[in-house]
Design a protein around this motif. Sequence first.
Motif, PDB file in Angstrom:
ATOM      1  N   ALA A   7      -3.776   5.594 -13.292  1.00 56.02           N
ATOM      2  CA  ALA A   7      -4.380   4.349 -12.814  1.00 56.02           C
ATOM      3  C   ALA A   7      -3.271   3.343 -12.560  1.00 56.02           C
ATOM      4  O   ALA A   7      -2.205   3.406 -13.184  1.00 56.02           O
ATOM      5  CB  ALA A   7      -5.385   3.815 -13.822  1.00 56.02           C
ATOM      6  N   LEU A   8      -3.516   2.411 -11.654  1.00 58.33           N
ATOM      7  CA  LEU A   8      -2.505   1.430 -11.273  1.00 58.33           C
ATOM      8  C   LEU A   8      -3.128   0.040 -11.243  1.00 58.33           C
ATOM      9  O   LEU A   8      -4.122  -0.190 -10.554  1.00 58.33           O
ATOM     10  CB  LEU A   8      -1.938   1.774  -9.893  1.00 58.33           C
ATOM     11  N   LEU A   9      -2.531  -0.860 -11.999  1.00 57.82           N
ATOM     12  CA  LEU A   9      -2.875  -2.285 -11.915  1.00 57.82           C
ATOM     13  C   LEU A   9      -1.704  -2.989 -11.254  1.00 57.82           C
ATOM     14  O   LEU A   9      -0.599  -3.018 -11.794  1.00 57.82           O
ATOM     15  CB  LEU A   9      -3.112  -2.875 -13.308  1.00 57.82           C
ATOM     16  N   THR A  10      -1.952  -3.550 -10.074  1.00 55.05           N
ATOM     17  CA  THR A  10      -0.894  -4.212  -9.339  1.00 55.05           C
ATOM     18  C   THR A  10      -1.488  -5.407  -8.603  1.00 55.05           C
ATOM     19  O   THR A  10      -2.662  -5.738  -8.777  1.00 55.05           O
ATOM     20  CB  THR A  10      -0.220  -3.224  -8.365  1.00 55.05           C
ATOM     21  N   ALA A  11      -0.671  -6.051  -7.786  1.00 55.68           N
ATOM     22  CA  ALA A  11      -1.128  -7.147  -6.933  1.00 55.68           C
ATOM     23  C   ALA A  11      -0.701  -6.844  -5.503  1.00 55.68           C
ATOM     24  O   ALA A  11       0.444  -6.448  -5.257  1.00 55.68           O
ATOM     25  CB  ALA A  11      -0.535  -8.480  -7.391  1.00 55.68           C
ATOM     26  N   VAL A  12      -1.613  -7.007  -4.570  1.00 53.04           N
ATOM     27  CA  VAL A  12      -1.309  -6.831  -3.152  1.00 53.04           C
ATOM     28  C   VAL A  12      -1.875  -8.007  -2.377  1.00 53.04           C
ATOM     29  O   VAL A  12      -2.793  -8.696  -2.842  1.00 53.04           O
ATOM     30  CB  VAL A  12      -1.898  -5.513  -2.590  1.00 53.04           C
ATOM     31  N   GLY A  13      -1.310  -8.239  -1.203  1.00 53.48           N
ATOM     32  CA  GLY A  13      -1.865  -9.255  -0.325  1.00 53.48           C
ATOM     33  C   GLY A  13      -3.081  -8.721   0.411  1.00 53.48           C
ATOM     34  O   GLY A  13      -3.266  -7.506   0.539  1.00 53.48           O
ATOM     35  N   ASP A  14      -3.912  -9.635   0.873  1.00 54.52           N
ATOM     36  CA  ASP A  14      -5.073  -9.238   1.683  1.00 54.52           C
ATOM     37  C   ASP A  14      -4.598  -9.074   3.126  1.00 54.52           C
ATOM     38  O   ASP A  14      -4.939  -9.851   4.017  1.00 54.52           O
ATOM     39  CB  ASP A  14      -6.172 -10.301   1.572  1.00 54.52           C
ATOM     40  N   ASP A  15      -3.769  -8.048   3.328  1.00 50.81           N
ATOM     41  CA  ASP A  15      -3.167  -7.811   4.638  1.00 50.81           C
ATOM     42  C   ASP A  15      -3.136  -6.311   4.908  1.00 50.81           C
ATOM     43  O   ASP A  15      -3.557  -5.497   4.066  1.00 50.81           O
ATOM     44  CB  ASP A  15      -1.751  -8.410   4.709  1.00 50.81           C
ATOM     45  N   GLY A  16      -2.649  -5.947   6.074  1.00 47.55           N
ATOM     46  CA  GLY A  16      -2.637  -4.539   6.448  1.00 47.55           C
ATOM     47  C   GLY A  16      -1.820  -3.695   5.496  1.00 47.55           C
ATOM     48  O   GLY A  16      -2.222  -2.580   5.133  1.00 47.55           O
ATOM     49  N   ALA A  17      -0.662  -4.213   5.078  1.00 45.13           N
ATOM     50  CA  ALA A  17       0.189  -3.454   4.158  1.00 45.13           C
ATOM     51  C   ALA A  17      -0.519  -3.219   2.827  1.00 45.13           C
ATOM     52  O   ALA A  17      -0.446  -2.121   2.261  1.00 45.13           O
ATOM     53  CB  ALA A  17       1.504  -4.198   3.936  1.00 45.13           C
ATOM     54  N   GLY A  18      -1.206  -4.248   2.330  1.00 42.81           N
ATOM     55  CA  GLY A  18      -1.923  -4.105   1.065  1.00 42.81           C
ATOM     56  C   GLY A  18      -3.045  -3.090   1.158  1.00 42.81           C
ATOM     57  O   GLY A  18      -3.230  -2.265   0.251  1.00 42.81           O
ATOM     58  N   ARG A  19      -3.796  -3.153   2.256  1.00 41.96           N
ATOM     59  CA  ARG A  19      -4.891  -2.188   2.422  1.00 41.96           C
ATOM     60  C   ARG A  19      -4.352  -0.765   2.553  1.00 41.96           C
ATOM     61  O   ARG A  19      -4.907   0.181   1.977  1.00 41.96           O
ATOM     62  CB  ARG A  19      -5.732  -2.570   3.640  1.00 41.96           C
ATOM     63  N   ASN A  20      -3.263  -0.615   3.284  1.00 38.80           N
ATOM     64  CA  ASN A  20      -2.678   0.712   3.448  1.00 38.80           C
ATOM     65  C   ASN A  20      -2.132   1.253   2.128  1.00 38.80           C
ATOM     66  O   ASN A  20      -2.247   2.456   1.838  1.00 38.80           O
ATOM     67  CB  ASN A  20      -1.569   0.678   4.498  1.00 38.80           C
ATOM     68  N   LEU A  21      -1.525   0.377   1.335  1.00 41.67           N
ATOM     69  CA  LEU A  21      -1.031   0.786   0.027  1.00 41.67           C
ATOM     70  C   LEU A  21      -2.158   1.325  -0.849  1.00 41.67           C
ATOM     71  O   LEU A  21      -2.020   2.376  -1.479  1.00 41.67           O
ATOM     72  CB  LEU A  21      -0.352  -0.391  -0.672  1.00 41.67           C
ATOM     73  N   GLN A  22      -3.268   0.597  -0.887  1.00 41.66           N
ATOM     74  CA  GLN A  22      -4.383   1.024  -1.723  1.00 41.66           C
ATOM     75  C   GLN A  22      -5.016   2.305  -1.196  1.00 41.66           C
ATOM     76  O   GLN A  22      -5.368   3.196  -1.980  1.00 41.66           O
ATOM     77  CB  GLN A  22      -5.419  -0.092  -1.844  1.00 41.66           C
ATOM     78  N   ASP A  23      -5.142   2.422   0.119  1.00 42.45           N
ATOM     79  CA  ASP A  23      -5.702   3.649   0.696  1.00 42.45           C
ATOM     80  C   ASP A  23      -4.825   4.848   0.366  1.00 42.45           C
ATOM     81  O   ASP A  23      -5.318   5.929   0.021  1.00 42.45           O
ATOM     82  CB  ASP A  23      -5.847   3.504   2.217  1.00 42.45           C
ATOM     83  N   HIS A  24      -3.511   4.662   0.480  1.00 43.60           N
ATOM     84  CA  HIS A  24      -2.590   5.757   0.182  1.00 43.60           C
ATOM     85  C   HIS A  24      -2.661   6.143  -1.294  1.00 43.60           C
ATOM     86  O   HIS A  24      -2.648   7.336  -1.639  1.00 43.60           O
ATOM     87  CB  HIS A  24      -1.160   5.348   0.553  1.00 43.60           C
ATOM     88  N   ALA A  25      -2.733   5.132  -2.173  1.00 41.14           N
ATOM     89  CA  ALA A  25      -2.814   5.414  -3.607  1.00 41.14           C
ATOM     90  C   ALA A  25      -4.077   6.192  -3.944  1.00 41.14           C
ATOM     91  O   ALA A  25      -4.046   7.174  -4.695  1.00 41.14           O
ATOM     92  CB  ALA A  25      -2.748   4.114  -4.401  1.00 41.14           C
ATOM     93  N   GLU A  26      -5.197   5.768  -3.389  1.00 40.70           N
ATOM     94  CA  GLU A  26      -6.461   6.453  -3.660  1.00 40.70           C
ATOM     95  C   GLU A  26      -6.414   7.887  -3.130  1.00 40.70           C
ATOM     96  O   GLU A  26      -6.902   8.824  -3.773  1.00 40.70           O
ATOM     97  CB  GLU A  26      -7.621   5.688  -3.017  1.00 40.70           C
ATOM     98  N   ALA A  27      -5.801   8.077  -1.947  1.00 44.40           N
ATOM     99  CA  ALA A  27      -5.681   9.423  -1.391  1.00 44.40           C
ATOM    100  C   ALA A  27      -4.816  10.318  -2.267  1.00 44.40           C
ATOM    101  O   ALA A  27      -5.012  11.539  -2.307  1.00 44.40           O
ATOM    102  CB  ALA A  27      -5.108   9.355   0.025  1.00 44.40           C
ATOM    103  N   ALA A  28      -3.863   9.716  -2.989  1.00 40.24           N
ATOM    104  CA  ALA A  28      -2.992  10.480  -3.888  1.00 40.24           C
ATOM    105  C   ALA A  28      -3.649  10.744  -5.235  1.00 40.24           C
ATOM    106  O   ALA A  28      -3.058  11.419  -6.080  1.00 40.24           O
ATOM    107  CB  ALA A  28      -1.676   9.727  -4.091  1.00 40.24           C
ATOM    108  N   GLY A  29      -4.853  10.218  -5.426  1.00 40.19           N
ATOM    109  CA  GLY A  29      -5.551  10.425  -6.690  1.00 40.19           C
ATOM    110  C   GLY A  29      -5.308   9.352  -7.728  1.00 40.19           C
ATOM    111  O   GLY A  29      -5.585   9.543  -8.915  1.00 40.19           O
ATOM    112  N   ILE A  30      -4.799   8.190  -7.308  1.00 39.63           N
ATOM    113  CA  ILE A  30      -4.517   7.077  -8.228  1.00 39.63           C
ATOM    114  C   ILE A  30      -5.692   6.105  -8.213  1.00 39.63           C
ATOM    115  O   ILE A  30      -6.121   5.667  -7.140  1.00 39.63           O
ATOM    116  CB  ILE A  30      -3.227   6.341  -7.820  1.00 39.63           C
ATOM    117  N   ASP A  31      -6.183   5.753  -9.368  1.00 35.17           N
ATOM    118  CA  ASP A  31      -7.274   4.791  -9.482  1.00 35.17           C
ATOM    119  C   ASP A  31      -6.702   3.373  -9.428  1.00 35.17           C
ATOM    120  O   ASP A  31      -5.994   2.953 -10.343  1.00 35.17           O
ATOM    121  CB  ASP A  31      -8.008   5.021 -10.806  1.00 35.17           C
ATOM    122  N   THR A  32      -6.976   2.640  -8.354  1.00 32.58           N
ATOM    123  CA  THR A  32      -6.450   1.276  -8.207  1.00 32.58           C
ATOM    124  C   THR A  32      -7.500   0.209  -8.473  1.00 32.58           C
ATOM    125  O   THR A  32      -7.264  -0.975  -8.225  1.00 32.58           O
ATOM    126  CB  THR A  32      -5.864   1.059  -6.800  1.00 32.58           C
TER     127      THR A  32
END
Length: 376
Positions: free
Chosen positions: A113-138
């Motif tokens: 699982a990952l607790l982090t901070a991201v911006g409400d922007d394209g990079a943040g959304r892509n980061l979370q999508d990639h993490a979830e695809a890798a099996g990480i609970d964000t």
Amino acid sequence: MTESSKKEQLYQLIRANPFISQQDLAVELRLSRSAVAGHIAGLIRERRLLGRAYVLPDKRPVMCIGAANLDRKLRTIQTMQLGTSNPATAEEVYGGVARNIAENLARLNLPAALLTAVGDDGAGRNLQDHAEAAGIDTRGSLKLQDAATGTYTAILDDKGELVLALADMALYDRITPAFLASRLPQRSAAAMTVADLNLPADSITALLESARTDNVPLVIVAVSQPKMARLPADLGGLRLLILNRSELETRVGRALPTEADVGAACNEVCAQGARDVIVTCGSQGVYHTRGNALVWLAAHQVEVVDVTGAGDAFSAAVCWSLYQGSDDLTLACRRGLKVAAMTLESPETVSPVLAADVLDEIHDFDLSAPLFPSKG
């Protein structure tokens, strides 16, 4: 046979033997190792598989807290010349110490699982999508409307060695003690917490206070010399501190030219409350504490493609080893050195061929590991 039927057949094999290795699955199904890993990743995304033994849903996760960045890597094509323009290649990848550790753990088939901070922007959304695809609970991460997602820019020479890095990570100051308190149910459900020093000092202190009371082991991973100031004087509750030699020098306020100096500094850190310390020294290997003594292990000699992420891979493998219930730091460091070597040989920040059975093969340890060895 279709891809979907292959995936279903793979799932049934895992149900029959939850500890089957990816190599055995590849042989049984006549697939490549990467194809097996892809099917497993898909099953994890579908929540049909969980955890180290794939189908055991009661596995408690490793909670990683800290940075998740958009990493920009610029690498010179020829020998770097300062003060002028250098031809280079450029790429953008997902990074951040906590995020990298979480992805390595997920690839090692631990629930992460990952607790982090991201911006409400394209990079943040892509980061979370990639993490979830890798099996990480964000779930539970902080999404900020008024800040951009963190970035890390690395300048590498033509051999893949880091020359300079620039980090824009002010948004992690928003991971405050109040925010961490609001995620207490998630954190309490973890089997282990891994935090990087991109967090503000008072949040590190809050995590140490929690570790003293909730019996969830806490591992802290240093990220740079300047951010060592975020580590409080009292380290009570800390299961393990992972840092490099320069960061240890910053912590104790003096140069550490010899093994004896490193050992004395580690003893100081342990006297401040840390149970154990691992000191990484790049291609020279690692030290780790064993009581009042210090053990040194040599690094693997490999052809370096890219150093980015190797330290995070090492930390993840150490945590994987501790998660298995072993307190043997020599074994943990041997596993860490193996995964770090795999990462150094890969152009990716997280090695795409990483899997748990790589570490299953490292199950014994060398009782004759030297204390304060002479390296000439």
